[in-house]
Write a protein that holds these residues in place. Structure first.
Motif, mmCIF file in Angstrom:
data_model
loop_
_atom_site.group_PDB
_atom_site.id
_atom_site.type_symbol
_atom_site.label_atom_id
_atom_site.label_comp_id
_atom_site.label_asym_id
_atom_site.label_seq_id
_atom_site.Cartn_x
_atom_site.Cartn_y
_atom_site.Cartn_z
ATOM 1 N N ARG A 112 0.017 6.223 54.834
ATOM 2 C CA ARG A 112 -0.346 7.637 54.852
ATOM 3 C C ARG A 112 -1.814 7.854 54.478
ATOM 4 N NH1 ARG A 112 3.016 6.872 50.555
ATOM 5 N NH2 ARG A 112 2.150 7.183 48.470
ATOM 6 N N ARG A 113 -2.372 8.907 55.020
ATOM 7 C CA ARG A 113 -3.766 9.241 54.778
ATOM 8 C C ARG A 113 -3.935 9.788 53.370
ATOM 9 N NH1 ARG A 113 -2.274 10.535 59.907
ATOM 10 N NH2 ARG A 113 -3.653 9.954 61.635
ATOM 11 N N THR A 114 -4.998 9.365 52.706
ATOM 12 C CA THR A 114 -5.310 9.846 51.364
ATOM 13 C C THR A 114 -6.805 10.143 51.287
ATOM 14 O OG1 THR A 114 -5.681 7.585 50.561
ATOM 15 C CG2 THR A 114 -3.451 8.483 50.300
ATOM 16 N N GLY A 115 -7.208 10.851 50.240
ATOM 17 C CA GLY A 115 -8.622 11.091 49.997
ATOM 18 C C GLY A 115 -9.311 11.793 51.148
ATOM 19 N N ASP A 116 -10.475 11.259 51.556
ATOM 20 C CA ASP A 116 -11.239 11.865 52.647
ATOM 21 C C ASP A 116 -10.465 11.853 53.954
ATOM 22 O OD1 ASP A 116 -13.342 12.388 50.967
ATOM 23 O OD2 ASP A 116 -14.493 10.604 51.534
ATOM 24 N N ALA A 117 -9.696 10.797 54.198
ATOM 25 C CA ALA A 117 -8.906 10.721 55.432
ATOM 26 C C ALA A 117 -7.851 11.824 55.463
ATOM 27 C CB ALA A 117 -8.241 9.355 55.552
ATOM 28 N N GLN A 118 -7.283 12.143 54.312
ATOM 29 C CA GLN A 118 -6.299 13.221 54.240
ATOM 30 C C GLN A 118 -6.955 14.562 54.531
ATOM 31 O OE1 GLN A 118 -3.362 13.490 50.898
ATOM 32 N NE2 GLN A 118 -4.342 15.455 50.511
ATOM 33 N N ARG A 119 -8.119 14.795 53.945
ATOM 34 C CA ARG A 119 -8.815 16.058 54.189
ATOM 35 C C ARG A 119 -9.217 16.193 55.663
ATOM 36 N NH1 ARG A 119 -10.335 14.812 48.908
ATOM 37 N NH2 ARG A 119 -12.036 13.443 49.556
ATOM 38 N N MET A 120 -9.649 15.090 56.261
ATOM 39 C CA MET A 120 -10.004 15.126 57.676
ATOM 40 C C MET A 120 -8.772 15.416 58.534
ATOM 41 S SD MET A 120 -11.885 12.165 59.968
ATOM 42 C CE MET A 120 -13.254 12.130 58.806
ATOM 43 N N TYR A 121 -7.640 14.844 58.156
ATOM 44 C CA TYR A 121 -6.398 15.072 58.906
ATOM 45 C C TYR A 121 -5.997 16.543 58.813
ATOM 46 C CZ TYR A 121 -1.598 14.209 60.516
ATOM 47 O OH TYR A 121 -0.417 14.222 61.216
ATOM 48 N N ALA A 122 -6.136 17.141 57.637
ATOM 49 C CA ALA A 122 -5.820 18.563 57.495
ATOM 50 C C ALA A 122 -6.727 19.403 58.390
ATOM 51 C CB ALA A 122 -5.956 18.990 56.040
ATOM 52 N N ASP A 123 -8.013 19.056 58.445
ATOM 53 C CA ASP A 123 -8.933 19.771 59.337
ATOM 54 C C ASP A 123 -8.485 19.646 60.788
ATOM 55 O OD1 ASP A 123 -10.543 20.536 57.212
ATOM 56 O OD2 ASP A 123 -11.993 18.913 57.491
ATOM 57 N N ALA A 154 -3.201 22.800 51.940
ATOM 58 C CA ALA A 154 -2.253 22.973 50.838
ATOM 59 C C ALA A 154 -0.971 22.195 51.090
ATOM 60 C CB ALA A 154 -1.942 24.459 50.647
ATOM 61 N N LEU A 155 -0.441 22.277 52.299
ATOM 62 C CA LEU A 155 0.796 21.556 52.600
ATOM 63 C C LEU A 155 0.609 20.048 52.506
ATOM 64 C CD1 LEU A 155 2.735 23.169 55.581
ATOM 65 C CD2 LEU A 155 3.505 22.796 53.248
ATOM 66 N N LEU A 156 -0.467 19.566 53.067
ATOM 67 C CA LEU A 156 -0.694 18.122 53.061
ATOM 68 C C LEU A 156 -0.832 17.611 51.630
ATOM 69 C CD1 LEU A 156 -0.882 15.998 55.298
ATOM 70 C CD2 LEU A 156 -3.366 16.169 55.171
ATOM 71 N N GLN A 157 -1.534 18.369 50.792
ATOM 72 C CA GLN A 157 -1.704 17.940 49.402
ATOM 73 C C GLN A 157 -0.406 18.043 48.623
ATOM 74 O OE1 GLN A 157 -4.425 16.481 48.054
ATOM 75 N NE2 GLN A 157 -3.062 16.106 46.308
ATOM 76 N N SER A 158 0.372 19.087 48.880
ATOM 77 C CA SER A 158 1.622 19.244 48.127
ATOM 78 C C SER A 158 2.600 18.126 48.452
ATOM 79 C CB SER A 158 2.254 20.611 48.422
ATOM 80 O OG SER A 158 2.806 20.655 49.727
ATOM 81 N N PHE A 159 2.623 17.664 49.689
ATOM 82 C CA PHE A 159 3.461 16.523 50.033
ATOM 83 C C PHE A 159 2.907 15.237 49.435
ATOM 84 C CE2 PHE A 159 5.314 19.119 53.465
ATOM 85 C CZ PHE A 159 6.644 18.791 53.292
ATOM 86 N N ALA A 160 1.585 15.089 49.421
ATOM 87 C CA ALA A 160 0.979 13.876 48.873
ATOM 88 C C ALA A 160 1.265 13.742 47.385
ATOM 89 C CB ALA A 160 -0.528 13.892 49.106
#
Length: 219
Positions: free
Chosen positions: A183-194, A105-111
């Motif tokens: 910055r990471r986006t898409g699948d890379a962003q989701r992987m970073y959150a994991d 949630a945090l990573l997406q809200s900043f993105a």
């Protein structure tokens, strides 16, 4: 959301549904212009044109651009709090589930506001930084509340302090990602959150270093 008596932007709050809808359109238009062209290029006239309202209707609510920017900052921070709160409410009922929800949630809200949010904080100076700090406090509270039923799994000597450390570390990583040019986006962003969630879990499940290194007492 945080209670902010007498600390909100000094503009006329809408009392009717129609006025609230108009204000929402104005703030959405302001955000779109500021995100695409920059805060300096955002003007009252431009916002009015995009929102489909008269310039006068904006000035009846805001004294000028500074108040409009203050309202936009407030809107974005409230939306961030609500976004994180909703994800934590619907998280899988476990410690890993809560941390996953928090990181994603945090990573997406900043993105969603990666270009505009730092600019808003810089433009408003101390007031915005103080309001941002209150949002951080609220987000930390939400995490502590969501994780409380699962705190028995935490192996640190002070679970609440450990969760606060996790909250700050993940928040800092998400903000840093949002201002990076790559910055990471898409699948890379989701992987970073994991990955952030996994690191947080590893920390929470590891005993305190000093306690772990303490030699056993002699009989």
């Amino acid at each position: 959301m945080t209670d902010e008596p007498n600390r909100r932007a000094h503009y006329r709050e809408p009392r009717q549904a129609r006025s609230a809808a108009t204000l929402a359109r104005v703030l959405q238009a302001a955000e779109e212009i500021a995100s695409s062209a920059g805060l300096e290029e955002m003007t009252i006239t431009g916002v009015a044109e995009r929102a489909g309202v008269s310039v006068g209707s904006i000035y009846r609510r805001f004294e000028g651009k500074e108040q409009l920017v203050a309202a936009l900052t407030e809107r974005m921070l409230e939306r961030r709090e609500e976004y994180v709160a909703e994800h934590l409410r619907t998280a899988e009922p476990s410690l890993p589930g809560v941390l996953d929800a928090y990181a994603h949630a945090l990573l997406q809200s900043f993105a969603d506001t990666s270009n505009l949010f730092p600019e808003l904080l810089r433009a408003r100076g101390t007031d915005a930084l103080e309001r941002g700090a209150r949002t951080i406090t609220e987000i930390h509270r939400l995490l502590l509340e969501a994780a409380a039923p699962h705190a028995g799994r935490i192996r640190r000597s002070d679970p609440k302090a450990a969760l606060d450390t996790v909250a700050r570390a993940v928040l800092g990583a998400c903000f840093h990602n949002s201002v990076r040019p790559d910055r990471r986006t898409g699948d890379a962003q989701r992987m970073y959150a994991d990955e952030l969630s996994d690191m947080a879990m590893a920390y929470l499940l590891t005993p305190d270093r000093r306690r772990a290194e303490r030699p056993p007492a002699h009989a």
